[in-house]
Every structure is written in structure tokens, then in C-alpha cells.
Design an enzyme around this catalytic site. Sequence first.
Site, PDB file in Angstrom:
ATOM      1  N   LYS A   8       0.858  -1.193   0.000  1.00 36.49           N
ATOM      2  CA  LYS A   8       0.000   0.000   0.000  1.00 36.49           C
ATOM      3  C   LYS A   8       0.886   1.232   0.000  1.00 36.49           C
ATOM      4  CE  LYS A   8       0.941   1.185   4.510  1.00 36.49           C
ATOM      5  NZ  LYS A   8       1.764   2.327   4.898  1.00 36.49           N
ATOM      6  N   ASP A 136      -1.822  -1.294  10.616  1.00 43.16           N
ATOM      7  CA  ASP A 136      -2.532  -1.118   9.350  1.00 43.16           C
ATOM      8  C   ASP A 136      -2.872  -2.436   8.648  1.00 43.16           C
ATOM      9  OD1 ASP A 136       0.062  -1.561   8.719  1.00 43.16           O
ATOM     10  OD2 ASP A 136       0.425   0.412   7.857  1.00 43.16           O
TER      11      ASP A 136
END
Length: 277
Positions: A8, A136
Site C-alpha cells: 500500500k 494497518d
Amino acid sequence: MLTFPNAKINLGLNITEKRPDGYHNLETIFYPVLIEDALEINILNEGNGKFRLHQAGLEIEGEAESNLVVKAYKLLDDRFNLPPVEIHLFKHIPSGAGLGGGSADAAFMLKLLNNKFELGLPDDTLEEYAAKLGADCAFFIRNRPTYAEGIGNIFSPLPLSLKGYQIWLVKPDIFVSTRDAFAKIKPHHPEMSLKEIARLPVEEWNGRMVNDFEESVFPQFPAIGEIKKEMYRQGAVYASMSGSGSSVYGLFKEDAVLPEVDFGEKVFVYKSQFTDI
Ligand SMILES: C[C@](O)(CO)[C@H](O)COP(=O)(O)OP(=O)(O)OC[C@H]1O[C@@H](n2ccc(N)nc2=O)[C@H](O)[C@@H]1O
Ligand SMILES: Nc1ncnc2c1ncn2[C@@H]1O[C@H](COP(=O)(O)OP(=O)(O)OP(=O)(O)O)[C@@H](O)[C@H]1O
């Protein structure tokens, strides 16, 4: 069974508050990028251990026990008493990069085990397990553009697409400790909410969308700041460090020609067009 955990990037990252538990509240946008590891599990027949981990590709520091794919297995094994597994992990996503590679592996391991052993866990439950493994991690369960707040664990989907842009991502041979990067930050609320900025065209992000870690990381590692400057010299529409670094990405128009630039030794470089997610 085989899967490909992807990386990401963070589009903006505002660190707003330090919490009594030592963690920080923040707001950021997670956006999937197709830099991929490969992760495979098979049932382990020989021996009497519960797992065996084989690693290839980029090296990961630490014992097998501390690998996030093993932690993910143990988490579900504690609850569901899973069969023993043989795990193959091919590492391609650089670590200490702000690309969430370890978190992606952990989340994809949960999804893989859920499918392989037909546990029937819905995404909400998988997200709860993932959140136990890293800040995350849970993003990678649904793996779509996401606005995140809280400690990076409260999600809302975001109608945002970078289709029509190219990404040029450079990770120098510098390891930034996320913990240290947080410790150097003075939290504050931004003038304009990240959610609002993300509604503007990408061409208007520069000067508005900010990664707060740049202020603490660039003075310590000027080479990282130089990469960002180079991205803008080369015509980036928007450029930023991702997460707590050390990777930096530039977003370029679809038809921009990206040159070969020498960013130094042992640099990881990725160039690609964004496609639909
Ligand atoms: C900064 C981000 O990269 C944004 O994407 C992530 O939130 C960091 O995620 P991560 O690397 O998976 O971080 P973790 O391994 O969970 O946490 C590493 C360390 O960062 C600090 N930490 C992390 C997340 C958070 N919201 N506040 C913090 O203060 C804590 O000291 C923690 O011990
Ligand atoms: N499967 C894994 N892949 C990568 N790192 C792992 C893994 N399991 C445990 N780790 C540990 O996690 C640390 C952070 O790795 P990760 O790839 O998540 O990088 P990061 O760039 O810090 O990501 P983030 O965007 O979350 O800050 C590594 O230094 C390593 O010791």
C-alpha cells in the site's frame, strides 16, 4: 493454495494526537499498489511441529516465530485448532519502506487460512483478527482505497481512483523505524481534512496533502527528501513519502515518459500504470 499480498501507499498522513497508551491518532488514506509478495500454504504431513516456514527473496530480520505470517497462523490456530501447515513466503515488497509489506502478508495469511480450511469468517471478523497483528493490517482484508482514522484502524471506503496516472516508487537503502519516527512528531490537527483534499483533482494535492512524517524523517535522512525533489523535477503531479518511509512515490500523468535515474546503490524501483481496482 497461493496468494499474492500487495503493498500500500499512504496518500497523506496527519498525526493528530498522542494517546495515553503511547499510540497516536492519525488520519490517512491507504491505496493498494501492485508490488507483490507470494504466499503459499500446504498441509504439512511430516514431523510433529504445527508449521514450517520457508522464505525466499528479500531477507526479513528476526526468527520465523516473529514473522507476521506465523503470528497470523497462531492467532487462528489458537481459536480453530488448524491442521499443521507448510508456508512458503517469497518476499518482494521491501521492509522498513512504509509499504506495509509485513501487514499485507499477515492479512493475506488470515484470508488464505480462512479459504483453505473453510472457516467461513466474514470480512468484519477477519479485520478484527488482523487488527491484533499490526496497526494497518486490517486494511489489507478488503484491500481497497480506504480513509483510516483512530490509530489507523477505523475505516471508511473512499471513492478514489488513480486510474489514468502512473506511479514511480523509489525505496532507498535506508531503514526508518516507525516507532522512532512517531516519537519525533509533534501531533497537530491539519487545516483542511484529508478527506476533503482527496476530493480535489490530484493536480491540486501538492501543497495541501501532507505526510507529517516527512518533517521528522527528511532532516535525519536528507537522501529521502532528495528523491521527492527529483520526482517533482521529473514532472510528478504529486509526490510524497509513504508511511514513515523510506519509500517515496511520484504520481505522473499516464503519458509521461519516466527516465532512468540513478538513485544510488541497492535502491528498489517500481514503475507502473494504475489500473482499476
Ligand atoms: C505509519 C503507518 O505506516 C501508516 O500506514 C502505520 O500506521 C504504521 O504501521 P506499522 O508499521 O504496522 O506499525 P506497528 O508495528 O503497529 O507499530 C509500530 C510502532 O509505531 C508506533 N505507532 C504505530 C501506530 C500508531 N497509530 N501510533 C503509534 O504510535 C508505536 O510506537 C508502535 O509500537
Ligand atoms: N512477513 C513479513 N514481511 C516483512 N516484515 C516482517 C514480516 N514479518 C515480520 N516482519 C517484521 O516487520 C518489520 C516491518 O516490516 P514491513 O514490511 O511491514 O515494513 P514497513 O515498511 O515498516 O511497513 P509499514 O508501512 O507498516 O510501516 C520488519 O522489519 C520485520 O522485522
